[in-house]
Design a protein around this motif. Structure first.
Motif, PDB file in Angstrom:
ATOM      1  N   ASP A  15       0.871  -1.176   0.000  1.00 61.22           N
ATOM      2  CA  ASP A  15       0.000   0.000   0.000  1.00 61.22           C
ATOM      3  C   ASP A  15       0.907   1.224   0.000  1.00 61.22           C
ATOM      4  O   ASP A  15       1.431   1.630   1.043  1.00 61.22           O
ATOM      5  CB  ASP A  15      -0.897  -0.037   1.242  1.00 61.22           C
ATOM      6  N   LEU A  16       1.096   1.827  -1.163  1.00 61.21           N
ATOM      7  CA  LEU A  16       2.049   2.919  -1.310  1.00 61.21           C
ATOM      8  C   LEU A  16       1.698   4.122  -0.440  1.00 61.21           C
ATOM      9  O   LEU A  16       2.574   4.704   0.200  1.00 61.21           O
ATOM     10  CB  LEU A  16       2.167   3.348  -2.775  1.00 61.21           C
ATOM     11  N   GLN A  17       0.438   4.489  -0.373  1.00 63.80           N
ATOM     12  CA  GLN A  17       0.055   5.646   0.436  1.00 63.80           C
ATOM     13  C   GLN A  17       0.363   5.398   1.908  1.00 63.80           C
ATOM     14  O   GLN A  17       0.964   6.239   2.579  1.00 63.80           O
ATOM     15  CB  GLN A  17      -1.423   5.978   0.255  1.00 63.80           C
ATOM     16  N   ARG A  18      -0.028   4.245   2.422  1.00 64.20           N
ATOM     17  CA  ARG A  18       0.236   3.912   3.828  1.00 64.20           C
ATOM     18  C   ARG A  18       1.734   3.911   4.106  1.00 64.20           C
ATOM     19  O   ARG A  18       2.204   4.490   5.088  1.00 64.20           O
ATOM     20  CB  ARG A  18      -0.363   2.541   4.158  1.00 64.20           C
ATOM     21  N   SER A  19       2.510   3.286   3.235  1.00 60.41           N
ATOM     22  CA  SER A  19       3.953   3.212   3.440  1.00 60.41           C
ATOM     23  C   SER A  19       4.620   4.572   3.307  1.00 60.41           C
ATOM     24  O   SER A  19       5.546   4.889   4.059  1.00 60.41           O
ATOM     25  CB  SER A  19       4.575   2.206   2.471  1.00 60.41           C
ATOM     26  N   THR A  20       4.156   5.391   2.358  1.00 59.71           N
ATOM     27  CA  THR A  20       4.726   6.726   2.200  1.00 59.71           C
ATOM     28  C   THR A  20       4.491   7.555   3.463  1.00 59.71           C
ATOM     29  O   THR A  20       5.404   8.224   3.958  1.00 59.71           O
ATOM     30  CB  THR A  20       4.132   7.438   0.970  1.00 59.71           C
ATOM     31  N   GLU A  21       3.295   7.494   4.010  1.00 57.97           N
ATOM     32  CA  GLU A  21       3.014   8.220   5.255  1.00 57.97           C
ATOM     33  C   GLU A  21       3.895   7.706   6.392  1.00 57.97           C
ATOM     34  O   GLU A  21       4.452   8.491   7.159  1.00 57.97           O
ATOM     35  CB  GLU A  21       1.533   8.090   5.616  1.00 57.97           C
ATOM     36  N   TRP A  22       4.048   6.393   6.508  1.00 55.10           N
ATOM     37  CA  TRP A  22       4.828   5.789   7.589  1.00 55.10           C
ATOM     38  C   TRP A  22       6.306   6.160   7.473  1.00 55.10           C
ATOM     39  O   TRP A  22       6.922   6.589   8.446  1.00 55.10           O
ATOM     40  CB  TRP A  22       4.634   4.265   7.559  1.00 55.10           C
ATOM     41  N   TYR A  23       6.879   5.990   6.273  1.00 52.16           N
ATOM     42  CA  TYR A  23       8.297   6.294   6.088  1.00 52.16           C
ATOM     43  C   TYR A  23       8.563   7.801   6.186  1.00 52.16           C
ATOM     44  O   TYR A  23       9.626   8.213   6.668  1.00 52.16           O
ATOM     45  CB  TYR A  23       8.820   5.727   4.769  1.00 52.16           C
ATOM     46  N   VAL A  32      11.576  12.794  -2.374  1.00 57.15           N
ATOM     47  CA  VAL A  32      12.113  13.711  -3.386  1.00 57.15           C
ATOM     48  C   VAL A  32      11.645  13.336  -4.783  1.00 57.15           C
ATOM     49  O   VAL A  32      11.824  14.100  -5.729  1.00 57.15           O
ATOM     50  CB  VAL A  32      13.663  13.759  -3.341  1.00 57.15           C
ATOM     51  N   LEU A  33      11.049  12.160  -4.913  1.00 53.64           N
ATOM     52  CA  LEU A  33      10.586  11.670  -6.210  1.00 53.64           C
ATOM     53  C   LEU A  33       9.367  10.790  -5.980  1.00 53.64           C
ATOM     54  O   LEU A  33       9.340   9.982  -5.048  1.00 53.64           O
ATOM     55  CB  LEU A  33      11.701  10.852  -6.873  1.00 53.64           C
ATOM     56  N   HIS A  44       7.563   4.436  -8.309  1.00 55.30           N
ATOM     57  CA  HIS A  44       8.470   4.541  -7.174  1.00 55.30           C
ATOM     58  C   HIS A  44       8.355   5.896  -6.487  1.00 55.30           C
ATOM     59  O   HIS A  44       8.122   6.915  -7.109  1.00 55.30           O
ATOM     60  CB  HIS A  44       9.923   4.223  -7.530  1.00 55.30           C
ATOM     61  N   THR A  45       8.486   5.809  -5.171  1.00 57.20           N
ATOM     62  CA  THR A  45       8.533   6.968  -4.297  1.00 57.20           C
ATOM     63  C   THR A  45       9.882   6.883  -3.603  1.00 57.20           C
ATOM     64  O   THR A  45      10.202   5.852  -3.009  1.00 57.20           O
ATOM     65  CB  THR A  45       7.382   6.926  -3.284  1.00 57.20           C
ATOM     66  N   VAL A  46      10.688   7.950  -3.690  1.00 56.90           N
ATOM     67  CA  VAL A  46      12.083   7.872  -3.254  1.00 56.90           C
ATOM     68  C   VAL A  46      12.403   8.957  -2.241  1.00 56.90           C
ATOM     69  O   VAL A  46      12.019  10.123  -2.420  1.00 56.90           O
ATOM     70  CB  VAL A  46      13.033   7.996  -4.474  1.00 56.90           C
ATOM     71  N   TYR A  47      13.135   8.567  -1.205  1.00 54.87           N
ATOM     72  CA  TYR A  47      13.616   9.482  -0.168  1.00 54.87           C
ATOM     73  C   TYR A  47      15.121   9.641  -0.301  1.00 54.87           C
ATOM     74  O   TYR A  47      15.830   8.668  -0.570  1.00 54.87           O
ATOM     75  CB  TYR A  47      13.327   8.914   1.231  1.00 54.87           C
ATOM     76  N   ALA A  48      15.615  10.858  -0.073  1.00 54.29           N
ATOM     77  CA  ALA A  48      17.047  11.126  -0.022  1.00 54.29           C
ATOM     78  C   ALA A  48      17.447  11.161   1.454  1.00 54.29           C
ATOM     79  O   ALA A  48      16.959  12.000   2.212  1.00 54.29           O
ATOM     80  CB  ALA A  48      17.372  12.451  -0.698  1.00 54.29           C
ATOM     81  N   LEU A  49      18.301  10.238   1.855  1.00 50.10           N
ATOM     82  CA  LEU A  49      18.763  10.153   3.239  1.00 50.10           C
ATOM     83  C   LEU A  49      20.160  10.747   3.348  1.00 50.10           C
ATOM     84  O   LEU A  49      20.842  10.963   2.340  1.00 50.10           O
ATOM     85  CB  LEU A  49      18.762   8.696   3.702  1.00 50.10           C
ATOM     86  N   ASP A  50      20.586  11.008   4.564  1.00 48.82           N
ATOM     87  CA  ASP A  50      21.934  11.540   4.785  1.00 48.82           C
ATOM     88  C   ASP A  50      22.975  10.631   4.144  1.00 48.82           C
ATOM     89  O   ASP A  50      22.787   9.419   4.037  1.00 48.82           O
ATOM     90  CB  ASP A  50      22.229  11.666   6.278  1.00 48.82           C
ATOM     91  N   GLY A  51      24.079  11.228   3.732  1.00 46.90           N
ATOM     92  CA  GLY A  51      25.174  10.467   3.147  1.00 46.90           C
ATOM     93  C   GLY A  51      24.967  10.118   1.687  1.00 46.90           C
ATOM     94  O   GLY A  51      25.714   9.323   1.126  1.00 46.90           O
TER      95      GLY A  51
END
Length: 133
Positions: A15-23, A32-33, A44-51
């Motif tokens: 469930d992309l919406q549920r996971s996007t909210e959780w993450y 960021v995407l 795909h839904t993508v997060y930019a993390l440190d490093g």
């Protein structure tokens, strides 16, 4: 030639919406995407993390397996997020509590210490520090 480090991890979610909210709550940031892959195979839904690390959530247009995550199955066992020291590990334990995310507390072993927890699909995640830190 040295072997390169990881640049991104992508997991398939049910469930992309549920996971996007959780993450987004866990990471403390928004993606960021958020787009369909150009060939139409997945979204795909993508997060930019440190490093410079990227963390992606994928859906495969309804073609995902309906199987529950199981780290004993061939494939992904867990994703570990690196922390610099034990104080950070304790802070993240408190943060998980604040977010209402259940976890197993800090576990110490010869190879390092960590806090294990799961995302909404049961995918195993961990905050981890190397021994002696």
């Amino acid at each position: 030639m040295t072997f390169p480090g990881l640049q991104h991890v992508a997991i398939t979610v049910s469930d992309l919406q549920r996971s996007t909210e959780w993450y987004s709550r866990l990471f403390g940031t928004e993606p960021v995407l958020d787009e369909d892959e150009e060939g139409g195979e997945f979204h795909h839904t993508v997060y930019a993390l440190d490093g410079g690390m990227l963390f992606g959530l994928h859906t495969h247009n309804g073609n995902e397996s309906k199987d529950a995550f199981d780290e004993r199955r061939t494939g992904l066992d867990h994703v570990g997020f690196a922390l610099p020291d034990s104080a950070s590990l304790e802070q993240w334990g408190s943060r998980l509590d604040e977010l209402g995310i259940s976890h197993g507390g800090i576990k110490k072993a010869g190879y390092g210490s960590g806090i294990s927890f799961r995302d909404p699909d049961g995918i195993a995640l961990e905050f981890f520090i190397a021994p002696g830190t």
